[in-house]
Scaffold this active site. Structure first.
Site, PDB file in Angstrom:
ATOM      1  N   ASP A 102      46.662  21.405  24.369  1.00 49.93           N
ATOM      2  CA  ASP A 102      48.011  20.937  24.801  1.00 49.93           C
ATOM      3  C   ASP A 102      48.913  20.784  23.203  1.00 49.93           C
ATOM      4  OD1 ASP A 102      50.368  19.857  25.842  1.00 49.93           O
ATOM      5  OD2 ASP A 102      49.976  18.733  27.226  1.00 49.93           O
ATOM      6  N   PHE A 135      47.686  12.335  27.676  1.00 52.19           N
ATOM      7  CA  PHE A 135      48.977  12.147  27.725  1.00 52.19           C
ATOM      8  C   PHE A 135      48.745  12.150  29.588  1.00 52.19           C
ATOM      9  CE2 PHE A 135      52.570  13.642  30.797  1.00 52.19           C
ATOM     10  CZ  PHE A 135      53.915  12.831  29.924  1.00 52.19           C
ATOM     11  N   ARG A 180      58.587   4.649  19.396  1.00 49.90           N
ATOM     12  CA  ARG A 180      58.657   6.001  19.491  1.00 49.90           C
ATOM     13  C   ARG A 180      59.700   6.674  18.693  1.00 49.90           C
ATOM     14  NH1 ARG A 180      56.642  10.769  23.185  1.00 49.90           N
ATOM     15  NH2 ARG A 180      58.692  10.479  24.216  1.00 49.90           N
TER      16      ARG A 180
HETATM   17  C1  LIG Z   1      50.476  15.835  25.996  1.00 43.10           C
HETATM   18  C2  LIG Z   1      51.807  16.594  26.815  1.00 43.10           C
HETATM   19  N1  LIG Z   1      51.689  16.933  28.414  1.00 43.10           N
HETATM   20  C3  LIG Z   1      52.740  17.814  28.803  1.00 43.10           C
HETATM   21  C4  LIG Z   1      54.049  16.788  28.981  1.00 43.10           C
HETATM   22  C5  LIG Z   1      54.362  16.519  30.698  1.00 43.10           C
HETATM   23  O1  LIG Z   1      54.265  18.364  31.255  1.00 43.10           O
HETATM   24  P1  LIG Z   1      55.418  18.467  32.704  1.00 43.10           P
HETATM   25  O2  LIG Z   1      56.837  19.680  30.826  1.00 43.10           O
HETATM   26  O3  LIG Z   1      54.600  19.471  32.863  1.00 43.10           O
HETATM   27  O4  LIG Z   1      56.126  17.191  32.705  1.00 43.10           O
HETATM   28  C6  LIG Z   1      54.372  16.040  28.460  1.00 43.10           C
HETATM   29  C7  LIG Z   1      55.570  14.971  28.212  1.00 43.10           C
HETATM   30  O5  LIG Z   1      56.125  14.683  27.362  1.00 43.10           O
HETATM   31  C8  LIG Z   1      53.495  15.282  27.043  1.00 43.10           C
HETATM   32  O6  LIG Z   1      54.038  15.211  26.487  1.00 43.10           O
END
Ligand SMILES: Cc1ncc(COP(=O)(O)O)c(C=O)c1O
Length: 408
Positions: free
Chosen positions: A197, A127, A367
């Site tokens: 994550d 991401f 998606r």
């Molecule tokens: C894998 C992943 N990490 C992080 C985020 C987003 O992070 P943030 O809430 O800081 O924008 C997303 C958002 O879709 C995501 O899919």
């Protein structure tokens, strides 16, 4: 599958009653709960009360009546969903900011152990925020580097110079899921820490950080956890690291004694040190009431229903001639399904026009989030039929479906 068969699955579905706990739009089939979870009915009342009474009447007194402990309390509600102890999770900031805190902390810790450990390894196509934040984090630590490689080259990228392996457990586009235990071991065998994550995993699939021996994790509150748009995020630090890692965004809320008002910083014990500034109380309130819906939910039932919904929609997408990019094996995927098509954007827009909300990911991915608490088998069957009709009839070719929105 026929509609009758889908209805029979609904009649036998132990999670079917959950659907009514969410606001359901008239004529809408919402397949985007992996991006923004639906609104739990209880949240309307809970946030109204929070605003009217706790803020409106109690004002600053509310800090001592539950607000100040909310980051830890709400974190403890997330813990069982990700295989963590209650005191290993805290809610704060956004996933992006939490990633920054943990990456810098892990880099500094690794360099203390061994100055040669200065590399963060991650996956190409992760991401974007994970990679962007990692880029910023390595720039903040002298000598640190970011090494981004294709999935197939990850194992070889780990070595004596690796400080941290940063992976997204379930891929945001393809829903491919990493073997958490296997990759945690690979990172640790190389002498590195691992940070997961869990944005597309928490509440989507069974996650067991402690069984996997994981070190660090982050994740979103607004997807499967139904915390609302921009909900605060969570972070996890395994107990064995809690005294050894330090929040680089050392703010007063992470201080051992925030109301001692000292000039110098002294980190709080446990997870509190990962707080930086004043917690977002309204966001925490909405997330807390979203999480309350998970109480008593059997994750095995969620996983089984996700697989059943997936099979129905997979059959429809395949019948429509779309190429599925999500693994067939349920243990190798999350709870969304993605297809590739040259006119993916237009097909998604045509579905939205009919009340089926999915999303488009550049350049050619359709998606669809399959959220077992909010969807019925019949919903998925109907959405699948519409997908087939839209593709077979060429309905998606209407010019209005080609107009690009800012958020896709
Ligand atoms: C894998 C992943 N990490 C992080 C985020 C987003 O992070 P943030 O809430 O800081 O924008 C997303 C958002 O879709 C995501 O899919």
């Amino acid at each position: 599958m026929t509609l009758e068969e889908a209805l029979a699955l609904d009649a036998a579905d132990p999670l079917a009653p959950c659907r009514d706990r969410f606001v359901q739009g008239e004529g809408l089939i919402y397949l985007d709960g992996n991006s923004l979870g639906q609104l739990p009915r209880a949240t309307i009342e809970a946030t109204g009360e929070l605003v009217r009474v706790a803020w409106g009447e109690q004002l600053i007194r509310s800090w001592n009546e539950g607000w100040i402990d909310a980051p830890a309390r709400v974190g403890a509600m997330i813990a069982p969903l990700i295989g963590a102890e209650a005191d290993e999770v805290i809610v704060a900031d956004s996933t992006s900011v939490n990633l920054y805190k943990l990456i810098v902390a892990a880099l500094r810790q690794a360099q203390q152990r061994d100055p040669a450990r200065k590399v963060v390894v991650s996956e190409a196509g992760n991401f974007p925020t994970d990679l962007h934040i990692a880029e910023g984090a390595v720039a903040a630590v002298a000598g640190a580097e970011l090494r981004v490689v294709e999935r197939g080259a990850l194992a070889d990228a780990l070595g004596a110079d690796t400080a941290l392996l940063l992976l997204t457990h379930v891929h945001y586009k393809t829903a491919e899921r990493f073997d958490m235990a296997g990759w945690t071991k690979a990172a640790q065998d190389a002498g590195a820490l691992v940070c997961w994550d869990l944005s597309h995993s928490a509440g989507a699939v069974g996650v067991d950080l402690n069984a996997a021996g994981a070190d660090l994790a982050v994740g979103c509150g607004y997807k499967y956890l139904n915390g609302g748009p921009g909900a605060p995020a969570f972070l996890y630090v395994a107990k064995r690291w809690q005294d050894l890692l330090h929040n680089p965004l050392s703010g007063w809320m992470g201080h051992a004694e925030p109301f001692g008002f000292a000039d110098g910083y002294a980190a709080a014990a446990g997870m509190k040190r990962w707080l930086t500034g004043t917690p977002s109380v309204l966001g925490l309130g909405a997330l807390e009431s979203g999480l309350a819906l998970w109480d008593g939910i059997d994750m095995a039932q969620v996983t089984a229903k996700s697989a059943a919904l997936w099979d129905i929609f997979h059959a429809a997408g395949t019948a429509a001639g779309l190429e599925c990019v999500t693994p067939q094996d349920p243990v190798k995927r999350g709870s969304h399904i993605s297809f590739r098509h040259a006119h993916a954007y237009e097909i998604v827009q045509a579905l939205i026009a009919r009340g089926v909300i999915g999303d488009f990911r550049d350049p050619d991915i359709l998606r669809f989030g399959l959220t077992p608490l909010t969807l019925s088998h019949a919903d998925i069957w109907s959405a699948g039929q519409m997908l087939i009709e839209i593709v077979e009839s060429g309905e998606y070719r209407r010019p209005e479906f080609a107009v690009r929105n800012a958020v896709t």
